[in-house]
Design a protein around this motif. Structure first.
Motif, PDB file in Angstrom:
ATOM      1  N   ARG A 118       0.868  -1.203   0.024  1.00 40.43           N
ATOM      2  CA  ARG A 118      -0.104  -0.110   0.103  1.00 40.43           C
ATOM      3  C   ARG A 118       0.851   1.406  -0.084  1.00 40.43           C
ATOM      4  NH1 ARG A 118      -2.072   1.213   4.212  1.00 40.43           N
ATOM      5  NH2 ARG A 118      -1.691  -0.480   5.514  1.00 40.43           N
ATOM      6  N   LYS A 119       2.099   1.187   0.702  1.00 37.36           N
ATOM      7  CA  LYS A 119       2.995   2.270   0.965  1.00 37.36           C
ATOM      8  C   LYS A 119       3.258   2.643  -0.461  1.00 37.36           C
ATOM      9  CE  LYS A 119       7.104   3.838   3.306  1.00 37.36           C
ATOM     10  NZ  LYS A 119       8.091   3.399   3.394  1.00 37.36           N
ATOM     11  N   LYS A 121       1.985   1.934  -3.209  1.00 37.97           N
ATOM     12  CA  LYS A 121       0.801   2.075  -4.211  1.00 37.97           C
ATOM     13  C   LYS A 121       1.112   0.935  -5.422  1.00 37.97           C
ATOM     14  CE  LYS A 121      -0.806   6.793  -3.217  1.00 37.97           C
ATOM     15  NZ  LYS A 121       0.458   7.089  -2.123  1.00 37.97           N
ATOM     16  N   SER A 122       1.529  -0.068  -5.249  1.00 39.28           N
ATOM     17  CA  SER A 122       1.605  -1.080  -6.384  1.00 39.28           C
ATOM     18  C   SER A 122       1.739  -2.410  -5.574  1.00 39.28           C
ATOM     19  CB  SER A 122       2.333  -0.803  -7.397  1.00 39.28           C
ATOM     20  OG  SER A 122       3.899  -1.316  -7.177  1.00 39.28           O
ATOM     21  N   LYS A 163      -8.304   0.473  -4.964  1.00 40.46           N
ATOM     22  CA  LYS A 163      -7.754   1.738  -4.845  1.00 40.46           C
ATOM     23  C   LYS A 163      -6.434   1.900  -4.408  1.00 40.46           C
ATOM     24  CE  LYS A 163      -9.509   2.834  -0.029  1.00 40.46           C
ATOM     25  NZ  LYS A 163     -10.341   3.637   0.495  1.00 40.46           N
ATOM     26  N   PHE A 164      -5.722   0.799  -3.896  1.00 39.46           N
ATOM     27  CA  PHE A 164      -4.399   1.051  -3.815  1.00 39.46           C
ATOM     28  C   PHE A 164      -3.533   0.486  -4.884  1.00 39.46           C
ATOM     29  CE2 PHE A 164      -6.707   0.097   0.235  1.00 39.46           C
ATOM     30  CZ  PHE A 164      -6.368   1.347   0.959  1.00 39.46           C
ATOM     31  N   ARG A 165      -4.001   0.251  -5.964  1.00 41.30           N
ATOM     32  CA  ARG A 165      -3.553  -0.175  -7.102  1.00 41.30           C
ATOM     33  C   ARG A 165      -2.606  -1.692  -6.836  1.00 41.30           C
ATOM     34  NH1 ARG A 165      -2.045   4.429 -10.778  1.00 41.30           N
ATOM     35  NH2 ARG A 165      -0.129   3.026 -11.228  1.00 41.30           N
TER      36      ARG A 165
END
Ligand SMILES: NC(=O)c1ccc[n+]([C@@H]2O[C@H](COP(=O)([O-])OP(=O)(O)OC[C@H]3O[C@@H](n4cnc5c(N)ncnc54)[C@H](OP(=O)(O)O)[C@@H]3O)[C@@H](O)[C@H]2O)c1
Length: 268
Positions: A118-119, A121-122, A163-165
């Motif tokens: 999550r940090k 974003k992928s 939503k966090f890709r």
């Protein structure tokens, strides 16, 4: 590709073949085993000590990989055990062990990996489920249930993480020639058991079919394709034609006819 990839259960079978393939393609690969010292040290990837049922080790495992790479791009939830037995005679403690390995342990490691994904974003999470998870298999009920649970977990997780890709993909193989037949846990029945003969015939047939089944490299190729894909599907089914078609037949045939086909197949 230069991804940082964690694969649980890379000492044998799919995990080993996937680890070899992905590391040769230029990725940084970490595999796991409960007893890495039992195996020759892999040339191109690390085999770290990890028991997925310990529920204590996953945070440390993830911290080690992140301290060396600052990220984990792909988690492959692969570790697993086979299990058989007639439901009436299966011990609850054995069912719990199967679910600890094939289901709860994967949730534990997913929970440890997600903060870093999550940090960044992928991320991509691949669950190695099973065609057995698409149907209740006689004498394979608990294994089927553990794999079906992973299927639903993956579906839900994919939506929660959208939503966090972070993408979640379930790959369901049919029968492949790995060590799963030797590592499988069968329920010991007394010769007086009403299930003894039919169960014995069934697991002997399974073992024979598995020993003649397909090369796990097919699954490793699919895993690599999914990792390279910009827009992977949520579900992939791979394996012998008859096993793949069984998933489709279950959707379209009247349910009693479908069960009759399965029962004929298993000689019940
Ligand atoms: N082969 C098939 O036909 C088939 C079909 C559909 C799905 N699958 C699934 O594919 C996955 C891999 O199985 P495989 O066929 O490659 O079997 P395998 O050759 O027996 O390999 C199983 C792997 O899981 C690891 N493992 C088992 N228990 C573990 C635990 N408690 N903690 C950590 N690792 C553990 C083993 O490592 P250590 O023993 O070294 O710890 C080993 O590396 C499993 O999830 C299985 O259900 C297999």
């Amino acid at each position: 590709m230069n991804k940082v990839i964690l694969i649980t259960g890379a000492s044998s079978g799919f995990g080993q073949v996937i680890a070899e393939k992905l590391s040769k393609s230029g990725n940084t690969v970490y595999g796991t085993s409960r007893n890495p010292e039992k195996y020759p040290e892999p040339k191109n990837y690390k085999l770290l000590k990890f028991d997925i049922t310990s529920f204590k080790e996953s945070k440390k495992l993830v911290e080690k990989i992140v301290s060396e790479n600052e990220r984990i791009d792909v988690l492959i939830n692969n570790a697993g055990i086979g299990f058989t037995g007639p439901i009436e005679e299966i011990l609850i403690k054995d069912i719990k062990r199967v679910f600890d390995t094939n289901y709860f342990g994967h949730i534990d490691i997913v929970q440890s990996v997600l903060p870093i994904m999550r940090k960044n974003k992928s991320g991509l999470i691949i669950n190695i489920t099973s065609i057995a998870g698409y149907q209740g298999i006689p004498f394979g009920s608990i294994y089927s249930a553990s794999k079906a649970s992973m299927e639903y977990l993956g579906e839900a997780l994919n939506m929660e993480l959208n939503k966090f890709r972070i993408r979640v993909v379930n790959i369901a193989p049919g029968d492949y020639k790995t060590n799963i037949i030797y590592n499988r846990n069968d329920t010991n029945l007394s010769k007086n058991s009403p299930y003894y003969n039919v169960y014995k015939d069934c697991i002997d047939q399974w073992s024979l079919n598995m020993s003649r089944s397909r090369n796990p490299i097919e699954v490793a190729n699919l895993v690599e394709k999914v990792i390279k894909s910009k827009n992977p599907k949520i579900h992939y089914i791979i394996g012998p034609f008859l096993q793949k078609i069984s998933v489709f037949l279950k959707k379209i045939l009247p349910e009693k006819i479908y069960q009759r086909l399965l029962m004929n197949h298993y000689k019940l």
